[in-house]
Scaffold this motif. Structure first.
Motif, short mmCIF file in Angstrom:
data_model
loop_
_atom_site.label_atom_id
_atom_site.label_comp_id
_atom_site.label_asym_id
_atom_site.label_seq_id
_atom_site.Cartn_x
_atom_site.Cartn_y
_atom_site.Cartn_z
N ASP A 108 -5.58 -5.54 2.46
CA ASP A 108 -5.68 -7.34 1.76
C ASP A 108 -6.61 -7.42 1.02
OD1 ASP A 108 -8.51 -6.09 2.59
OD2 ASP A 108 -8.03 -6.36 4.77
N ASN A 109 -7.23 -8.81 1.21
CA ASN A 109 -7.94 -8.59 0.01
C ASN A 109 -9.30 -7.89 -0.37
OD1 ASN A 109 -7.87 -10.71 -2.85
ND2 ASN A 109 -10.28 -10.85 -1.50
N GLY A 110 -9.77 -7.13 1.11
CA GLY A 110 -10.80 -5.81 0.75
C GLY A 110 -10.04 -5.11 0.07
N CYS A 111 -8.95 -4.10 0.43
CA CYS A 111 -8.28 -3.56 0.25
C CYS A 111 -8.63 -3.42 -1.18
CB CYS A 111 -7.44 -3.06 0.24
SG CYS A 111 -6.99 -3.07 2.44
N MET A 112 -7.75 -4.35 -1.69
CA MET A 112 -8.02 -4.34 -3.53
C MET A 112 -9.35 -4.44 -4.31
SD MET A 112 -4.79 -5.13 -4.35
CE MET A 112 -4.80 -5.60 -5.91
N LEU A 113 -9.99 -5.53 -3.34
CA LEU A 113 -11.14 -4.66 -4.30
C LEU A 113 -12.34 -3.85 -4.08
CD1 LEU A 113 -12.58 -8.71 -3.37
CD2 LEU A 113 -11.60 -7.36 -5.63
N SER A 114 -11.97 -3.19 -3.12
CA SER A 114 -12.64 -1.79 -2.59
C SER A 114 -12.14 -0.60 -3.07
CB SER A 114 -13.81 -2.22 -1.66
OG SER A 114 -12.94 -2.17 -0.48
N CYS A 115 -10.84 -0.20 -2.11
CA CYS A 115 -10.11 0.92 -2.19
C CYS A 115 -9.66 1.46 -3.58
CB CYS A 115 -8.57 0.38 -1.52
SG CYS A 115 -7.74 2.06 -1.86
N ASP A 116 -10.35 2.99 -4.34
CA ASP A 116 -9.83 3.72 -4.65
C ASP A 116 -9.68 4.48 -4.38
OD1 ASP A 116 -12.19 4.72 -3.78
OD2 ASP A 116 -13.83 4.50 -6.05
N LYS A 117 -8.66 5.37 -3.51
CA LYS A 117 -8.63 6.31 -3.47
C LYS A 117 -7.26 7.26 -4.61
CE LYS A 117 -7.95 5.27 1.23
NZ LYS A 117 -7.42 5.36 2.49
N SER A 118 -7.11 8.52 -4.18
CA SER A 118 -5.53 8.99 -5.20
C SER A 118 -4.83 9.99 -4.42
CB SER A 118 -6.42 9.54 -6.20
OG SER A 118 -7.30 10.71 -6.01
N THR A 119 -4.02 10.24 -4.40
CA THR A 119 -3.08 10.59 -3.85
C THR A 119 -1.61 11.46 -4.63
OG1 THR A 119 -1.77 12.24 -1.41
CG2 THR A 119 -1.96 10.04 -2.41
N SER A 120 -0.85 12.31 -4.47
CA SER A 120 0.25 12.17 -5.01
C SER A 120 1.53 12.65 -3.48
CB SER A 120 0.49 14.26 -5.65
OG SER A 120 -0.31 14.92 -4.97
N CYS A 125 1.18 -1.39 -0.04
CA CYS A 125 -0.51 0.17 -0.29
C CYS A 125 0.90 1.68 -0.05
CB CYS A 125 -0.23 -0.14 0.93
SG CYS A 125 -2.07 1.42 1.52
N PHE A 126 0.43 2.39 -0.52
CA PHE A 126 1.04 3.77 -1.30
C PHE A 126 0.40 4.70 -0.40
CE2 PHE A 126 2.42 2.00 -5.20
CZ PHE A 126 4.22 1.64 -4.83
N PHE A 127 -0.48 4.47 0.48
CA PHE A 127 -1.39 5.26 1.09
C PHE A 127 -0.64 5.19 2.50
CE2 PHE A 127 -4.40 4.49 -2.00
CZ PHE A 127 -3.72 5.09 -3.54
N GLN A 128 -0.33 4.53 2.95
CA GLN A 128 -0.37 3.65 4.72
C GLN A 128 0.46 5.19 5.38
OE1 GLN A 128 0.27 0.42 4.84
NE2 GLN A 128 -0.91 -0.74 5.14
N GLN A 129 1.62 5.11 4.11
CA GLN A 129 2.83 6.60 4.28
C GLN A 129 2.99 7.88 3.52
OE1 GLN A 129 4.15 3.68 6.47
NE2 GLN A 129 6.62 5.08 5.89
N PHE A 179 4.37 13.27 -8.39
CA PHE A 179 3.35 11.75 -8.99
C PHE A 179 2.40 12.00 -8.24
CE2 PHE A 179 7.90 11.78 -8.15
CZ PHE A 179 8.95 12.14 -9.98
N ALA A 180 1.83 10.74 -8.81
CA ALA A 180 0.42 10.99 -8.46
C ALA A 180 0.19 8.99 -8.26
CB ALA A 180 -0.61 11.11 -10.47
N ILE A 181 -0.12 9.30 -7.10
CA ILE A 181 -0.59 8.20 -6.18
C ILE A 181 -2.52 6.91 -6.78
CG2 ILE A 181 -0.83 6.32 -4.42
CD1 ILE A 181 1.47 8.04 -3.42
N ASP A 182 -1.87 6.31 -7.47
CA ASP A 182 -3.53 5.71 -7.58
C ASP A 182 -3.39 4.21 -7.53
OD1 ASP A 182 -5.35 7.11 -9.64
OD2 ASP A 182 -6.00 4.64 -9.95
N LYS A 183 -4.96 4.59 -6.42
CA LYS A 183 -5.68 3.05 -6.29
C LYS A 183 -7.25 2.68 -6.83
CE LYS A 183 -6.19 -1.17 -4.27
NZ LYS A 183 -7.66 -0.76 -4.88
N GLN A 184 -6.59 1.56 -8.01
CA GLN A 184 -8.27 1.82 -8.68
C GLN A 184 -8.85 0.70 -7.99
OE1 GLN A 184 -9.48 3.86 -11.46
NE2 GLN A 184 -8.24 5.43 -10.99
N LYS A 185 -10.47 0.77 -8.24
CA LYS A 185 -11.08 -0.90 -7.14
C LYS A 185 -10.39 -2.21 -8.41
CE LYS A 185 -15.51 1.33 -5.32
NZ LYS A 185 -16.64 1.22 -5.77
N ALA A 186 -10.01 -2.91 -7.52
CA ALA A 186 -9.60 -4.36 -8.16
C ALA A 186 -8.50 -3.85 -8.25
CB ALA A 186 -10.63 -5.04 -9.28
N GLY A 187 -7.51 -2.45 -9.15
CA GLY A 187 -5.81 -2.51 -9.05
C GLY A 187 -5.19 -2.87 -8.35
#
Length: 783
Positions: free
Chosen positions: A666-678, A652-656, A687-695
């Motif tokens: 966890d697997n729930g993060c993989m399927l449901s998280c869709d955050k973005s930051t930089s 995960c890039f968002f914790q830091q 640089f853009a940090i991007d997490k798509q649902k199921a990505g």
């Protein structure tokens, strides 16, 4: 307990290799000053390689050579020269990333044992038979895999007679190996060319979660997981560290050697691992192996953590806060230990000699007898008693007999002409004596050459392999055009537009274009997910686009989609999916994340797996693209508009960065998280940090890749140009109007009499206005 466990050690220079050998490594991997993925290591010369092979074999240690980068078209001539030399050594294996190199090794240099590099991102069971068919005898598994996944992969390896390696110690990349483009996108320093600039170790502006090194993770160590890895069926335990010195390599290898031997002999772990903290480390973690991807994997110190560890241990023993004076004492004590380790190691390796062997050739014979040569080799610098005794002598005789000659017989000049090539990178030809050869005798030059080849074979402990010249590649036209492409052909077979989408809401774009539409499948799925089977069956125009990373159940679901839908065509960035498509007779195109940079990779995929086409890597420039030769009936494609992926990670890039309430991914993060930051580095680049649902969590360049120049330069080379309309990596940016984008790109590609430079300029200006933050620097920098 299975005693057949290989300990595979790094060797970035001669001293480190010697240290690995004397510490008990079963094999050492090292690189020359070309074609290897550690440009920052000192590396070795070809002459040193030969001496190292000879030394290692005296200790029953194997040597593997790293050739683990992507290869450019112009490099294959010099690569073939190197391989022609390597086949006539006793090298034990080569480590390879480039699919084109696999091809020429299997086809033209079959005596070299091929190992698939970690840069191949091997993480699912379908990739094992793919690499086997390319010629690999062993594969290095992705560092992100957990023990359960490794067990499955090792089982697949045994099924296909492929050995498996796992990294058990050393630096960890936060990104999937082979899929990190962090500095390639800006300055051409590609990790796929051994030029990683380690953006993940950089300092960044303090993030909202209070971190300055948000991408820096601890070093990997499976020191206490060896029994589980043995039970998993892993063959080779690999240590990372080709930019580390001899004292580091010796300490780590010796520690693992003792741990493995103790485990084999007693069934228990006998070492406490404290020596691993006496040399360079960023603290140690086994979180990937445990499958516990938590925040403790990260560390704020990208440099050596050994002092901090020593101070922490001292404080724990003291049970109280320690003074500045005590800290200095701990540091001094550690430095003294480090100096002692270094002195001890160099004292052990100073007697290990890799100098050229001295070669003596003494010729004898009379008329009616064979021509005989007595061959003697001995160390050039005898530093030890064992080396003084290491003289080797053998005799070789010609099949034909010497015959009297009334004219001038064979003389020293004739013999020197034939035998001087034996003085090479491995042997120093110091003596060539014909005193015992009768005068006025002769023998056919062919027999003299045969005698020389026999001596060379004996010196090399194998038959001399003749030089191979790579055949000239045929440059084929686009399918349906003549070899000499006319203007009419170009109009008829001009490059076609294709689009990539990942949102069902974008299906409406099919109404505004006749372009091919790729639909990007997710990286992750719920177990047993089948909704995409019905989706593709209901939308037959869509071409499935498979991602680069598909691990465990996610690979199983993707495989089921392929098998149930059986589409006419797919695009895949994953070789496991490619292999199954080949088995099912489904046409497939190699995606851009297969890092295709040369013609031989195209031939390999077409001839071995019936591949229909490939996206050429966006890492290479105009001139590097031009040199690629299209195979017959094979499509070449290129992405001209897309978000620039810098890295993707299982962590995960968002914790830091912005923080997360979850302590681990966890697997729930993989399927449901869709955050973005930089995040922003100290040079001011964001640089853009991007997490798509199921990505997978990913980092993107702030600029989009937009390359309209290639349409003018190389449209005749390509069958199609793709634009990526997935919105991935966009974060909170305002999105351009997609139908208008499609219309503009179609205008650029339309060709014909209605097109003129003024129209093109207008279209390009409009595109640049719609995509204000864009770059095409990779197209000019290249690799």
């Amino acid at each position: 307990m299975n005693p057949k466990i290989e300990l595979l050690a790094p060797g970035g220079d001669v001293d480190a290799i010697k240290a690995a050998i004397i510490a008990g490594a079963d094999a050492v991997y090292c690189g020359l000053d070309t074609f290897n993925a550690r440009n920052r290591a000192s590396n070795i010369s070809f002459e040193q390689l030969l001496g190292i092979i000879r030394l290692a074999h005296q200790y029953q240690c194997q040597i593997f050579l790293t050739l683990n980068i992507v290869i450019l078209e112009r490099e294959f001539k010099s690569l073939a020269k190197l391989l022609n030399r390597l086949v006539n050594t006793s090298l034990d294996g080569v480590i390879v990333q480039d699919i084109g190199m696999f091809y020429i090794l299997k086809k033209h240099f079959p005596s070299l044992d091929i190992h698939a590099s970690t840069q191949m991102t091997t993480h699912n069971v379908g990739q094992i038979p793919f690499l086997k068919k390319l010629g690999a005898s062993r594969v290095n598994l992705s560092r992100e895999l957990n023990l359960r996944e490794i067990t499955t992969m090792a089982s697949a390896g045994r099924e296909h007679n492929v050995l498996t390696e796992v990294f058990v110690h050393g630096s960890l990349c936060v990104a999937f190996s082979g899929l990190c483009y962090s500095t390639s996108a800006s300055v051409g320093n590609s990790g796929n060319r051994g030029r990683c600039s380690q953006a993940c170790r950089e300092e960044y502006e303090t993030t909202p979660s209070g971190n300055n090194f948000p991408l820096n993770i601890k070093d990997n160590s499976a020191f206490f997981d060896l029994p589980a890895l043995i039970d998993a069926g892993v063959h080779s335990f690999k240590i990372e560290g080709r930019i580390k010195g001899a004292s580091y390599v010796h300490t780590v290898v010796d520690s693992f050697r003792k741990q493995i031997d103790g485990l084999v002999n007693t069934g228990e772990l006998t070492q406490d691992g404290e020596r691993l903290y006496k040399v360079f480390n960023r603290d140690l973690t086994n979180a990937f192996l445990r499958g516990d991807l938590n925040q403790s994997m990260f560390i704020e110190n990208p440099r050596d953590n050994s002092k901090e560890h020593a101070i922490k241990n001292y404080a724990n023993d003291a049970s109280n806060a320690i003074s500045v004076v005590q800290i200095q004492q701990v540091e001094q004590s550690l430095n003294k230990e480090k100096d002692q380790i270094s002195a001890t190691v160099f004292d052990k390796i100073k007697y290990l000699n890799i100098d050229k062997l001295l070669l003596s050739l003494v010729f004898s014979g009379e008329a009616g007898q064979p021509l005989t040569v007595t061959v003697t080799t001995e160390p050039g610098t005898a530093l030890s008693l064992s080396e003084q005794r290491n003289k080797n002598t053998f005799i070789v005789s010609s099949e034909q007999l010497l015959r009297p000659s009334e004219q001038a017989g064979i003389d020293k000049a004739a013999i020197e002409k034939r035998f001087k090539s034996l003085g090479n990178a491995e042997f120093d030809l110091t003596t060539l004596n014909i005193d015992d050869l009768a005068s006025n005798v002769s023998i056919p030059f062919k027999a003299l050459t045969g005698l020389k080849n026999e001596v060379a074979s004996r010196l090399n402990n194998q038959q001399v392999i003749a030089e191979v010249t790579l055949p000239k590649l045929e440059r084929c036209a686009k399918a349906g055009t003549s070899t000499a492409i006319t203007a009419a052909d170009q109009q008829e077979k001009r490059a076609k537009l294709s689009i990539l989408i990942c949102d069902q809401a974008d299906l409406a774009l099919a109404e505004v274009t006749d372009a091919d539409i790729y639909f990007k499948l997710p990286d992750a799925y719920k177990r047993g997910c089948s909704k995409y089977v019905a989706f593709f069956q209901e939308n037959p125009r869509l071409i499935p686009w498979f991602p680069a990373v598909l691990i465990g159940k996610d690979y199983d679901v993707a495989l089921n989609i392929l098998e149930q839908v059986k589409p006419e065509l797919i695009v895949t960035n994953n070789t496991g999916i490619a292999y199954r498509a080949y088995q099912l007779g489904i046409k497939w195109i190699a995606g851009p994340f297969l890092n295709t940079t040369n013609s031989y990779a195209l031939l390999a995929m077409q001839e071995e797996f019936n591949c229909s086409g490939a996206f050429i890597s966006n890492e290479i420039n105009n001139q590097q693209i031009k040199t690629i030769a299209r195979p017959n009936n094979f499509k070449l494609l290129y992405s001209i508009y897309h978000p620039i992926l810098l890295m993707a990670s299982r962590q995960c890039f968002f914790q830091q960065s912005v923080g997360c309430e979850k302590p681990r991914i966890d697997n729930g993060c993989m399927l449901s998280c869709d955050k973005s930051t930089s995040i922003t580095n100290l040079k001011g680049a964001s640089f853009a940090i991007d997490k798509q649902k199921a990505g997978y969590p990913s980092i993107y360049n702030q600029d989009q890749f937009l390359n309209t120049e290639i349409i003018d330069d190389l449209a005749s080379l390509f069958d199609g140009f793709m634009i990526d309309l997935t919105n991935i990596g966009a974060g909170d940016k305002e999105l351009p109007d997609k139908p208008q984008l499609i219309k503009l790109f179609e205008q650029l590609l339309s060709g014909g009499s209605n097109r003129n430079s003024s129209d093109d300029s207008t279209v390009k200006e409009t595109l640049n206005t719609m995509v204000p933050e864009s770059t095409s620097i990779q197209y000019f920098n290249g690799l």
